[in-house]
Design an enzyme around this catalytic site. Structure first.
Site, PDB file in Angstrom:
ATOM      1  N   TRP A  94     -34.375 -64.668 -28.444  1.00  0.00           N
ATOM      2  CA  TRP A  94     -34.389 -66.064 -28.020  1.00  0.00           C
ATOM      3  C   TRP A  94     -35.350 -66.280 -26.858  1.00  0.00           C
ATOM      4  CZ3 TRP A  94     -32.701 -68.257 -23.292  1.00  0.00           C
ATOM      5  CH2 TRP A  94     -32.650 -69.649 -23.287  1.00  0.00           C
ATOM      6  N   HIS A  95     -35.483 -65.282 -25.997  1.00  0.00           N
ATOM      7  CA  HIS A  95     -36.349 -65.426 -24.829  1.00  0.00           C
ATOM      8  C   HIS A  95     -37.830 -65.388 -25.194  1.00  0.00           C
ATOM      9  CE1 HIS A  95     -32.599 -64.470 -22.676  1.00  0.00           C
ATOM     10  NE2 HIS A  95     -33.160 -65.049 -21.648  1.00  0.00           N
ATOM     11  N   GLY A  96     -38.168 -64.830 -26.339  1.00  0.00           N
ATOM     12  CA  GLY A  96     -39.568 -64.780 -26.735  1.00  0.00           C
ATOM     13  C   GLY A  96     -39.750 -64.069 -28.058  1.00  0.00           C
ATOM     14  N   SER A 126     -30.196 -62.516 -28.541  1.00  0.00           N
ATOM     15  CA  SER A 126     -30.397 -63.135 -27.234  1.00  0.00           C
ATOM     16  C   SER A 126     -31.767 -62.760 -26.669  1.00  0.00           C
ATOM     17  CB  SER A 126     -29.303 -62.688 -26.266  1.00  0.00           C
ATOM     18  OG  SER A 126     -29.626 -63.025 -24.930  1.00  0.00           O
ATOM     19  N   GLY A 127     -32.132 -61.495 -26.829  1.00  0.00           N
ATOM     20  CA  GLY A 127     -33.454 -61.073 -26.370  1.00  0.00           C
ATOM     21  C   GLY A 127     -34.554 -61.802 -27.113  1.00  0.00           C
TER      22      GLY A 127
END
Length: 392
Positions: A312-314, A309-310
């Site tokens: 996915w943010h960048g 998930s982290g």
């Protein structure tokens, strides 16, 4: 921010007028067409890729290889475009540490508008068709779902099970128009009055020298301001998207529910970016093992899901650490909760002072985590160590 440009307002007005004038049977095709024009304006030739994805979805069936292939190729597109250079850099660093040579640079492909949100919705539909959780859609209905332009920029992440019936019953009416306009106005005010002004307060506040030179109170102030800035900024996008959808009589998921009033890490993720949290739970956490297996398996599933998930943010290490940090919070809370319930009487646990302490403590933990979201790892680590009192 595309939402406050005149082109977005023009597309929204055009789409709404056409939608209200057309018969019900033609409205899905109209939304698909307007969405395609919108994406062609902002995303160019990437529209061809997404239309191909829409056409391929016609062949998704329960337990079919085509459905699995749909998941794989959607993830592959995201990995290549968003994470290709990052993965090559990691592999190059490993090669050097093992005594080899660096790998050649990879050309950076311009990141298409809303790619991550498209991929999440592609994966959702392909996976739910594979497991028989979603009905097969008409081409125009699925096309309207994917190319629904209010949500393609920054979510919320929709699901076909909710969108399809909403689209089928959608019509323009006074109540929805009033709600939608109010919600859009709230979002624009959040962005222009709150988020942008908070950004001005911390402009230049996360440069590499700041963790070493700024006073401790200044570091605390800046990350707290950033915590509120990112909330108002991101929730503003969601407000405008939700309001825009409601103008058509279409309901899309809520994305924020006062997340900084959460008392625990798990409650925070039920309130923050809700559509993403549910997607992570259903398509990462549960497939990795969820909470029904052994404690070790649950820990591994949590770490894997939140770290991804982290990422996915960048495509950078600071986002990986941010995701892993929240995984640690969730695991620690899961382990500490039964102990706290045994040692603390119910009257203490549920007292008003303790409830306020939960909220304040959870807010502090979440805000500390934003350090790794707000700045590159080379700046974030000294900043975090300084706030933790480990370095000066």
């Amino acid at each position: 921010m595309i939402f406050n440009e005149w082109t977005y307002a023009a597309f929204l007005a055009l789409a709404l007028v056409g939608f209200s004038l057309l018969p019900q049977r033609a409205r899905a095709a109209w939304l698909m067409t307007v969405g395609a024009l919108f994406y062609a304006f902002y995303g160019g030739l990437w529209l061809v890729v997404f239309i191909a994805e829409i056409v391929i979805s016609r062949f998704y069936e329960p337990k079919s290889r085509v459905s699995l292939w749909g998941i794989a190729q959607a993830v592959a597109i995201l990995a290549l475009v968003k994470y290709g250079p990052f993965l090559v850099a990691v592999a190059s660093d490993i090669s050097v540490r093992l005594g080899g040579s660096t790998l050649g640079p990879v050309a950076q492909i311009p990141l298409p508008l809303g790619l991550s949100f498209f991929v999440f919705e592609f994966v959702h539909y392909a996976a739910d068709r594979y497991f028989g959780r979603a009905e097969k859609q008409r081409l125009v209905d699925y096309g309207a779902f994917i190319l629904f332009f209010p949500t393609m920029i920054a979510g919320p992440i929709k699901r076909i099970q909710g969108f399809a019936p909403s689209l089928a019953n959608a019509r323009v009416n006074g109540a929805d128009l009033w709600f939608g306009l109010q919600r859009i106005a709230i979002g624009l005010c959040k962005k222009a009055i709150l988020a942008d002004n908070l950004s001005n307060l911390i402009e230049g506040g996360f440069t590499p020298n700041v963790p070493h030179e700024a006073r401790y109170a200044t570091l605390v102030f800046r990350i707290v301001v950033y915590s509120f800035r990112i909330y108002f900024d991101f929730s503003a996008y969601s407000d405008i998207a939700i309001g825009s959808a409601r103008l058509f009589g279409i309901h899309v998921p809520e994305n924020f529910n006062w997340p900084y009033l959460a008392k625990t890490p798990s409650e925070f993720w039920r309130r923050w970016h809700i559509s993403l949290s549910r997607w992570i739970t259903d398509y990462l956490f549960i497939p990795f093992g969820g909470s029904r297996g052994t404690r070790a398996r649950t820990i591994v599933a949590t770490l894997a899901a939140m770290t991804l998930s982290g990422l996915w943010h960048g495509a950078a290490w600071n986002f990986v650490i941010w995701g892993a940090y929240h995984a640690v919070l969730l695991v620690a809370y899961r382990g500490a909760r039964p102990i706290w319930q045994r040692v603390a009487p119910l009257t203490v646990r549920e007292s008003r002072p303790m409830q306020l302490a939960y909220i304040a403590g959870n807010f502090a933990l979440v805000t500390y985590g934003w350090i790794f979201f707000a700045m590159p790892i080379g700046t974030a680590l000294p900043y975090a160590l300084r706030l933790a009192g480990i370095s000066r």
